[in-house]
Design an enzyme around this catalytic site. Structure first.
Site, mmCIF file in Angstrom:
data_model
loop_
_atom_site.group_PDB
_atom_site.id
_atom_site.type_symbol
_atom_site.label_atom_id
_atom_site.label_comp_id
_atom_site.label_asym_id
_atom_site.label_seq_id
_atom_site.Cartn_x
_atom_site.Cartn_y
_atom_site.Cartn_z
ATOM 1 N N ASP A 257 0.828 -1.198 0.000
ATOM 2 C CA ASP A 257 0.000 0.000 0.000
ATOM 3 C C ASP A 257 0.866 1.253 0.000
ATOM 4 O O ASP A 257 1.526 1.547 0.994
ATOM 5 C CB ASP A 257 -0.895 -0.010 1.246
ATOM 6 C CG ASP A 257 -1.830 1.181 1.261
ATOM 7 O OD1 ASP A 257 -2.504 1.412 0.243
ATOM 8 O OD2 ASP A 257 -1.875 1.889 2.282
ATOM 9 N N CYS A 314 -7.691 12.509 3.980
ATOM 10 C CA CYS A 314 -6.683 12.650 2.937
ATOM 11 C C CYS A 314 -6.630 14.065 2.368
ATOM 12 O O CYS A 314 -7.672 14.653 2.077
ATOM 13 C CB CYS A 314 -7.063 11.646 1.858
ATOM 14 S SG CYS A 314 -6.231 11.874 0.338
ATOM 15 N N GLY A 405 -5.085 10.465 8.910
ATOM 16 C CA GLY A 405 -4.622 9.880 7.663
ATOM 17 C C GLY A 405 -3.257 9.256 7.895
ATOM 18 O O GLY A 405 -2.481 9.722 8.746
ATOM 19 N N MET A 406 -2.950 8.186 7.155
ATOM 20 C CA MET A 406 -1.657 7.526 7.334
ATOM 21 C C MET A 406 -0.515 8.387 6.809
ATOM 22 O O MET A 406 0.638 8.140 7.096
ATOM 23 C CB MET A 406 -1.656 6.157 6.657
ATOM 24 C CG MET A 406 -2.485 5.118 7.419
ATOM 25 S SD MET A 406 -1.979 4.974 9.142
ATOM 26 C CE MET A 406 -0.462 4.049 8.953
ATOM 27 N N ALA A 407 -0.844 9.406 6.014
ATOM 28 C CA ALA A 407 0.202 10.320 5.558
ATOM 29 C C ALA A 407 0.123 11.651 6.302
ATOM 30 O O ALA A 407 0.682 12.648 5.871
ATOM 31 C CB ALA A 407 0.081 10.536 4.056
#
Ligand code: XMP
Length: 497
Positions: A257, A314, A405-407
């Site tokens: 991912d 995101c 968010g993962m970012a």
């Protein structure tokens, strides 16, 4: 409508740009227990419910993955653990795989000469109430249960208190769940050890697990009856080592991912993965274009994750101006790869109705993150924040959980996701995710169940008998269904403020 016309029709469109036109309904009851929602997650794995929880560190760890699999979907454990710290993610997989079994192939065992104190400690540590007593050659000698060790003091040994094998009902060889249940009912036992002809332990079946099987007929299980679970890895750094450990822990599917899966980094990661792990079940993403989807399929993945920027947490589109509206992305990818490899529609499902759209426009399954945020099964602490009630000057303290968010900069900081960099300049990392507080709420189970009920209602409105039937009907004549909304119609449909 030709594919080119359909593409033109959905160009630049997101879920809220459409309504679907109701058709003559043919189902008697909109009941998820009766309407078939079976969908392919990958070329080999099938889910009875088309729902996947997102690999985000504020969404999916073992508790979420367990409920998802019990309800017929699947959880993907995120890789939000620091590079090199692979055990954390592996532990989550192990917890899921041990939660519920058909046959427990590696039950906790103890030697006959061990002290009872040791047995009690093992029961407490593992949370297991029955230990299988075996000799050094792993031959079955007996069973020791919590009841056998209760109120016993002194220097007793396991052998003194166990029920010896001669007095147990034991099955030689492997056995199916139905047959095991019949044997256990006939002999009025709650545990059925399985042995080879020489007496070596093969596994254990418990009545508790069998009744769970019966109560959860849609659960996503592997061949041994254990819940299935997936795990995410990256495309650089420790990703191969991580994959090796996860596969050793018997994860069911790996997801490579990364934010932009149509990339040279992804090509190399898939190649390395295949070289090392052969045909192990592999999903890759994310992509949002026909070329991106074809690129992944040509490299031999078993599932394609589609979504560039629709996710609730995101900010990619805001910070880079790149992305593809999710309906366009799904239709493009579906038309590009046909039914060769299943698609996961990832992100942007912020109301239950959008799930039906995601599954019609191209998703075989759908991945959701924020829809599950704040539930009991999500990781993270609850914090109480004061909130001013609009009607008056009163302030109440409301429980919140974090969704990020993962970012997002917070998530990046926590896992230092710049895997090869020794020195990390956090300010130089372009964060592409939000960190927000969401109200804490109860279990995710009713959230999933409501979603499925609404999906069944959508199938009924769509004049179909099952999800597959609705898809067929939609793709055979999209014109019959698609209503492109005016601004006023969108307000009438989706704005409820
Ligand atoms: P929802 O809308 O269900 O979407 O919350 C979940 C998906 O959002 C993606 N995701 C991100 N995308 N920056 C991004 O560009 C991020 O920080 C981020 N975090 C999650 C991801 O695909 C997830 O499944």
């Amino acid at each position: 409508m030709t594919p080119a016309e359909l593409l033109r029709r959905v160009h630049g469109c997101a879920f809220d740009d459409f309504l679907l036109s109701p058709q003559f309904s043919v189902v008697a009851r909109r009941d998820p227990a009766r309407i078939d929602l079976t969908s392919r997650l990958t070329t080999k794995l099938v889910l009875k419910r088309p729902i996947v929880s997102a690999n985000m560190d504020t969404v999916t760890r073992a508790p979420m993955a367990i409920v998802q699999a019990e309800e017929g979907g699947l959880g993907i454990i995120d890789r939000g653990f620091r590079p090199g710290e692979i055990e954390g993610q592996v532990r989550e997989i192990q917890i899921v795989k041990r939660t519920q079994h058909g046959v427990v192939s590696d039950p906790y065992t103890i030697p006959p000469d061990a002290g009872l104190e040791q047995a009690i400690q093992l029961m407490q540590r593992s949370g297991v109430g029955t230990l299988v007593v075996v000799d050094a050659a792993r031959r079955l000698l007996g069973l020791l249960t919590e009841r056998d060790v209760r109120f016993v003091s002194g220097a007793a040994r396991v052998a003194d208190r166990m029920t010896p094998a001669q007095r147990l009902t034991v099955h030689e060889g492997t056995i199916g769940i139905d047959e095991a249940e019949r044997v256990m009912v006939e002999h009025k036992v709650k545990k059925l050890p399985l042995v080879e002809s020489g007496g070596r332990l093969l596994g254990l079946i418990t009545a508790r697990d069998i009744s769970k099987h019966r109560r959860q007929p849609f659960a996503t299980r592997d061949a041994q009856g254990r819940l299935r679970v997936g795990a995410a890895i990256g495309a650089t750094g420790d990703y191969l080592e991580r994959a090796a450990e996860l596969i050793r822990a018997e994860v069911d599917v790996i997801v490579i991912d990364i934010a932009h899966g149509h990339s040279v980094v992804m090509a190399s990661a898939i190649e390395q993965f295949r070289r090392r792990f052969g045909g192990f079940e592999l999903i890759a993403g994310n992509v949002g274009t026909a070329e991106g989807a074809r690129f992944l399929v040509e490299r031999g993945v078993d599932g394609v994750k589609v979504g560039i920027g629709p996710g609730g947490g995101c900010t990619t589109r805001i910070t880079t101006s790149f992305g593809v509206p999710q309906v366009q992305a799904l239709v493009e990818c579906r038309l590009a790869i046909g039914d060769r490899v299943p698609i996961i529609a990832d992100g942007g499902i912020s109301r239950d109705g959008a799930l039906a759209l995601a599954l019609l426009f191209g998703g075989d399954t759908a991945m959701l993150g924020s829809a599950f945020a704040g539930t009991l099964e999500t990781p993270g602490e609850i914090v109480h924040k004061p909130v001013v009630l609009p009607e008056g000057q009163r302030t109440v303290r409301v429980p919140f959980k974090v969704l990020r968010g993962m970012a997002s900069i917070g998530a990046i900081k926590d896992r230092l996701d710049v895997e090869d960099a020794a020195e990390v300049d956090l300010d130089a990392i372009g964060a592409e995710g939000l960190e927000t507080s969401v109200p804490a709420r109860g279990s995710v189970r009713p959230v999933i169940q409501d979603m499925l009920k609404h999906l069944c209602s959508a199938i009924s409105y769509g004049g179909a008998e099952s999800l597959a039937d609705l898809r067929r009907s939609f793709w055979s004549d999209p014109d019959r269904y698609l209503i492109r909304l005016s601004a006023a119609a969108r307000r009438e449909s989706y704005d409820r403020s």
